[in-house]
Design an enzyme around this catalytic site. Structure first.
Site, short mmCIF file in Angstrom:
data_model
loop_
_atom_site.label_atom_id
_atom_site.label_comp_id
_atom_site.label_asym_id
_atom_site.label_seq_id
_atom_site.Cartn_x
_atom_site.Cartn_y
_atom_site.Cartn_z
N HIS A 151 2.00 1.99 -1.91
CA HIS A 151 3.38 2.39 -2.16
C HIS A 151 3.96 2.92 -0.84
CE1 HIS A 151 6.39 4.33 -5.17
NE2 HIS A 151 6.96 4.20 -3.98
N GLU A 182 4.17 -1.32 -4.51
CA GLU A 182 5.15 -0.53 -5.25
C GLU A 182 6.20 0.00 -4.28
OE1 GLU A 182 2.20 1.47 -8.61
OE2 GLU A 182 3.03 2.71 -7.01
N HIS A 215 0.28 6.67 -13.42
CA HIS A 215 0.70 8.02 -13.02
C HIS A 215 -0.07 9.06 -13.83
CE1 HIS A 215 3.49 10.18 -10.36
NE2 HIS A 215 3.25 11.19 -11.20
#
Length: 239
Positions: free
Chosen positions: A43, A70, A191
Site C-alpha cells: 500500500h 492498494e 484490517h
C-alpha cells in the site's frame, strides 16, 4: 479456502527507519511466498514512508504469486504506478493525504461515476479490481454498479467487537457477504484480522476469496518467526 495475501508495509517501515536495505523487502516477500503466502500486498502512499514506488517495480519483477497494490486512486502517481506494473489486483482505498492507516470504505453511491471510470481504466489494462467498502448493503450494491470484480470488506469493526460479542460483530459481515454473493461480486477482507479472530471470520463468510493481513502478522512474527506465523495464519483459513 481463502487465500492469504501478506501486506509487507511494516517490513518497509522498519527498513526505512534506519536507511539502507535491512530488512531486505524483496527477500522478505520471496520468503513469505516460500512459507505459504499466496499473495503479496503493498500500500504505497505519497510520502513513501513505508513502501516506495520503486519497491513495487522490484517486487513485480520477482514474485510468483499475486501482487495486490492498494491505494488511493485519486493520486495520479498511484494510477501510473499500477498501470506500469499491471498487478494481478488493484484495491481502491479512499485514503486522505497523510492518513496513518485506512479507516473507512468508499461511499460508492456518492462516488459511483468516478469509481466506474477507475474500474474501467484498470480492467482495460487486464487488472482485477477490488473496492474497499464497509459492510453496508447500499455500498455493496452501488459497488456492483461500478463494474468492479470484487469488494474488500473493511473488518476493523468486526475485530473491535470480536472479544465482546463475536456473533454480533460478525452479523453485518455475513449479511454483506450474502449481498455480494447475490450480486456476483468476489469477496476479499482486511484490517485488524489476526490469529485470534481470523478463523471465526473465515468460517462465517460464505465464498471468502482472500484476506490481506500485515500489521498483526508481522507483529506475531517477532515472537513466533515469520515462517511459523504464516503457516499459523493459513491454518486459520482452512475451514
Amino acid at each position: 479456502m481463502a487465500k492469504l495475501s501478506v501486506n509487507i508495509n511494516k517490513i518497509a517501515t522498519l527498513r526505512n527507519s534506519r536507511g539502507g536495505n535491512n530488512p531486505d523487502l524483496i527477500k522478505v516477500a520471496l520468503d513469505c511466498e516460500r512459507f505459504g503466502a499466496e499473495g503479496i500486498t503493498v500500500h504505497p502512499r505519497p510520502d513513501e514512508r513505508h513502501i516506495r514506488y520503486q519497491d513495487v517495480f522490484d517486487l513485480k519483477s520477482v514474485i510468483s504469486t499475486e501482487l495486490n497494490i492498494e491505494g488511493n486512486c485519486r493520486e495520479q502517481k498511484f494510477i501510473d504506478l499500477v498501470l506500469a506494473n499491471a498487478p494481478a489486483q488493484v484495491t481502491l482505498v479512499p485514503d486522505s493525504e497523510g492518513q496513518i492507516t485506512s479507516n473507512h470504505g468508499w461511499d460508492t453511491v456518492t462516488h459511483q461515476t468516478y469509481l466506474k471510470e477507475m474500474v474501467s481504466l484498470f480492467q482495460g489494462a487486464g487488472i482485477r479490481v477490488s473496492i474497499f467498502v464497509d459492510p453496508v448493503r447500499d455500498m455493496i450494491e452501488a459497488a456492483q454498479q461500478t463494474g468492479t470484480d470484487r469488494i474488500e470488506l473493511y473488518t476493523e469493526a468486526y475485530a473491535a467487537g470480536y472479544k465482546g460479542d463475536k456473533v454480533k460483530a460478525i452479523a453485518p459481515y455475513i449479511q454483506a457477504a450474502h449481498t455480494a454473493n447475490k450480486l456476483g461480486l468476489g469477496i476479499n477482507a482486511g484490517h485488524d484480522l489476526d490469529l485470534e479472530n481470523l478463523k471465526y471470520f473465515a468460517s462465517s463468510i460464505p465464498n471468502l476469496l482472500e484476506v490481506s493481513i500485515g500489521h498483526a502478522l508481522i507483529s506475531d512474527a517477532i515472537y513466533l518467526g515469520l515462517e511459523n506465523t504464516i503457516q499459523l495464519y493459513t491454518r486459520q483459513l482452512s475451514v
